[in-house]
Scaffold this motif. Structure first.
Motif, PDB file in Angstrom:
ATOM      1  N   UNK A  81      -4.342   4.386   6.984  1.00  5.44           N
ATOM      2  CA  UNK A  81      -4.599   3.214   6.146  1.00  5.44           C
ATOM      3  C   UNK A  81      -3.579   3.133   5.010  1.00  5.44           C
ATOM      4  N   UNK A  82      -3.293   4.268   4.368  1.00  7.94           N
ATOM      5  CA  UNK A  82      -2.288   4.257   3.295  1.00  7.94           C
ATOM      6  C   UNK A  82      -0.885   3.996   3.836  1.00  7.94           C
ATOM      7  N   UNK A  83      -0.571   4.506   5.019  1.00  2.00           N
ATOM      8  CA  UNK A  83       0.730   4.204   5.627  1.00  2.00           C
ATOM      9  C   UNK A  83       0.851   2.697   5.882  1.00  2.00           C
ATOM     10  N   UNK A  84      -0.237   2.078   6.324  1.00  2.12           N
ATOM     11  CA  UNK A  84      -0.227   0.630   6.530  1.00  2.12           C
ATOM     12  C   UNK A  84      -0.028  -0.110   5.208  1.00  2.12           C
ATOM     13  N   UNK A  85      -0.751   0.309   4.177  1.00  3.71           N
ATOM     14  CA  UNK A  85      -0.587  -0.324   2.858  1.00  3.71           C
ATOM     15  C   UNK A  85       0.858  -0.212   2.389  1.00  3.71           C
ATOM     16  N   UNK A  86       1.419   0.980   2.514  1.00  2.00           N
ATOM     17  CA  UNK A  86       2.810   1.210   2.089  1.00  2.00           C
ATOM     18  C   UNK A  86       3.767   0.302   2.865  1.00  2.00           C
ATOM     19  N   UNK A  87       3.574   0.180   4.160  1.00  6.08           N
ATOM     20  CA  UNK A  87       4.450  -0.674   4.975  1.00  6.08           C
ATOM     21  C   UNK A  87       4.374  -2.127   4.523  1.00  6.08           C
ATOM     22  N   UNK A  88       3.201  -2.587   4.182  1.00  3.90           N
ATOM     23  CA  UNK A  88       3.029  -3.977   3.748  1.00  3.90           C
ATOM     24  C   UNK A  88       3.659  -4.188   2.372  1.00  3.90           C
ATOM     25  N   UNK A  89       3.429  -3.267   1.445  1.00  6.51           N
ATOM     26  CA  UNK A  89       4.023  -3.375   0.105  1.00  6.51           C
ATOM     27  C   UNK A  89       5.550  -3.368   0.214  1.00  6.51           C
ATOM     28  N   UNK A  90       6.093  -2.475   1.023  1.00  2.40           N
ATOM     29  CA  UNK A  90       7.548  -2.406   1.173  1.00  2.40           C
ATOM     30  C   UNK A  90       8.107  -3.646   1.866  1.00  2.40           C
ATOM     31  N   UNK A  91       7.377  -4.214   2.808  1.00  5.20           N
ATOM     32  CA  UNK A  91       7.828  -5.453   3.463  1.00  5.20           C
ATOM     33  C   UNK A  91       7.919  -6.601   2.464  1.00  5.20           C
ATOM     34  N   UNK A  92       7.149  -6.513   1.388  1.00  2.04           N
ATOM     35  CA  UNK A  92       7.183  -7.541   0.348  1.00  2.04           C
ATOM     36  C   UNK A  92       8.197  -7.215  -0.747  1.00  2.04           C
ATOM     37  N   UNK A  93       8.938  -6.109  -0.581  1.00  2.12           N
ATOM     38  CA  UNK A  93       9.967  -5.749  -1.557  1.00  2.12           C
ATOM     39  C   UNK A  93       9.484  -4.833  -2.667  1.00  2.12           C
ATOM     40  N   UNK A  94       8.307  -4.251  -2.527  1.00  2.00           N
ATOM     41  CA  UNK A  94       7.771  -3.391  -3.569  1.00  2.00           C
ATOM     42  C   UNK A  94       7.708  -1.938  -3.152  1.00  2.00           C
ATOM     43  N   UNK A  95       7.093  -1.152  -4.014  1.00  2.63           N
ATOM     44  CA  UNK A  95       6.822   0.251  -3.741  1.00  2.63           C
ATOM     45  C   UNK A  95       5.355   0.507  -4.060  1.00  2.63           C
ATOM     46  N   UNK A  96       4.853   1.652  -3.663  1.00  3.97           N
ATOM     47  CA  UNK A  96       3.468   1.982  -3.954  1.00  3.97           C
ATOM     48  C   UNK A  96       3.208   2.120  -5.452  1.00  3.97           C
ATOM     49  N   UNK A  97       4.251   2.289  -6.249  1.00  4.46           N
ATOM     50  CA  UNK A  97       4.082   2.303  -7.705  1.00  4.46           C
ATOM     51  C   UNK A  97       3.663   0.925  -8.228  1.00  4.46           C
ATOM     52  N   UNK A  98       3.868  -0.115  -7.432  1.00  8.17           N
ATOM     53  CA  UNK A  98       3.501  -1.472  -7.834  1.00  8.17           C
ATOM     54  C   UNK A  98       2.026  -1.782  -7.583  1.00  8.17           C
ATOM     55  N   UNK A  99       1.323  -0.891  -6.901  1.00  2.00           N
ATOM     56  CA  UNK A  99      -0.100  -1.107  -6.615  1.00  2.00           C
ATOM     57  C   UNK A  99      -0.892  -0.949  -7.911  1.00  2.00           C
ATOM     58  N   UNK A 100      -1.683  -1.975  -8.237  1.00  9.09           N
ATOM     59  CA  UNK A 100      -2.461  -1.965  -9.474  1.00  9.09           C
ATOM     60  C   UNK A 100      -3.963  -1.857  -9.231  1.00  9.09           C
TER      61      UNK A 100
END
Length: 161
Positions: A81-100
């Motif tokens: 699930x976290x790998x999926x979240x990371x892939x989606x955030x990165x596809x949008x140009x972000x990093x997991x540090x951008x998760x609020x």
């Protein structure tokens, strides 16, 4: 005084109505690196001007082909699930540090420490995102033990002139 209040109220109502008629710039994202979305989008990107808000649908332990990862193992399912979240955030140009914000939906909330162990490999633990954990009686597939949704605020890259 009554006329002044009425005028102010009318201006507020007019301003609110005008704001609601301007559609926000929203696009939807379905990266090929996660399981195909059927009847929903994996994320909605909202243009906030200097940043983009990314609202991510709940992610479960499905790999890119749609197969369940880690049946019966909440740690393995959290990893996917976290790998999926990371892939989606990165596809949008972000990093997991951008998760609020993270929201967890678990069949057994006593498994939250195992989920946090995985989470801590993905997020900035010194300033972790806001979070919610909820125990649920069922998810959309019997093999799934948890679902995790997220919101990220991704700063736009500043152009260098």
């Amino acid at each position: 005084m009554k006329a002044l209040f009425s005028s102010g109220l009318l201006l507020f109502i007019a301003g609110t109505a005008a704001a609601q008629t301007r559609p926000a710039s929203v696009t939807f994202l379905n990266p090929a690196t996660v399981a195909p979305a059927k009847g929903y989008s994996h994320a909605a990107q909202v243009d906030l001007g200097s940043s983009t808000m990314l609202i991510i649908s709940g992610q479960v332990a499905l790999d890119a082909q749609g197969a369940v990862v880690g049946p019966g193992n909440v740690g393995q399912q959290a990893e996917q699930a976290f790998a999926n979240l990371k892939a989606i955030v990165e596809a949008a140009g972000g990093t997991m540090r951008d998760v609020v914000k993270l929201s967890y939906f678990l069949l057994d909330v006593s498994q939250l420490p195992a989920v946090r162990t995985v989470r801590d490999r993905y997020i900035n633990t010194s300033t972790p995102p806001a979070s919610t954990a909820v125990q649920v009686s069922k998810l959309f597939r019997d093999e799934l033990l948890l679902e995790i949704e997220a919101t990220a605020i991704i700063p736009k890259k500043q152009s260098t002139r």
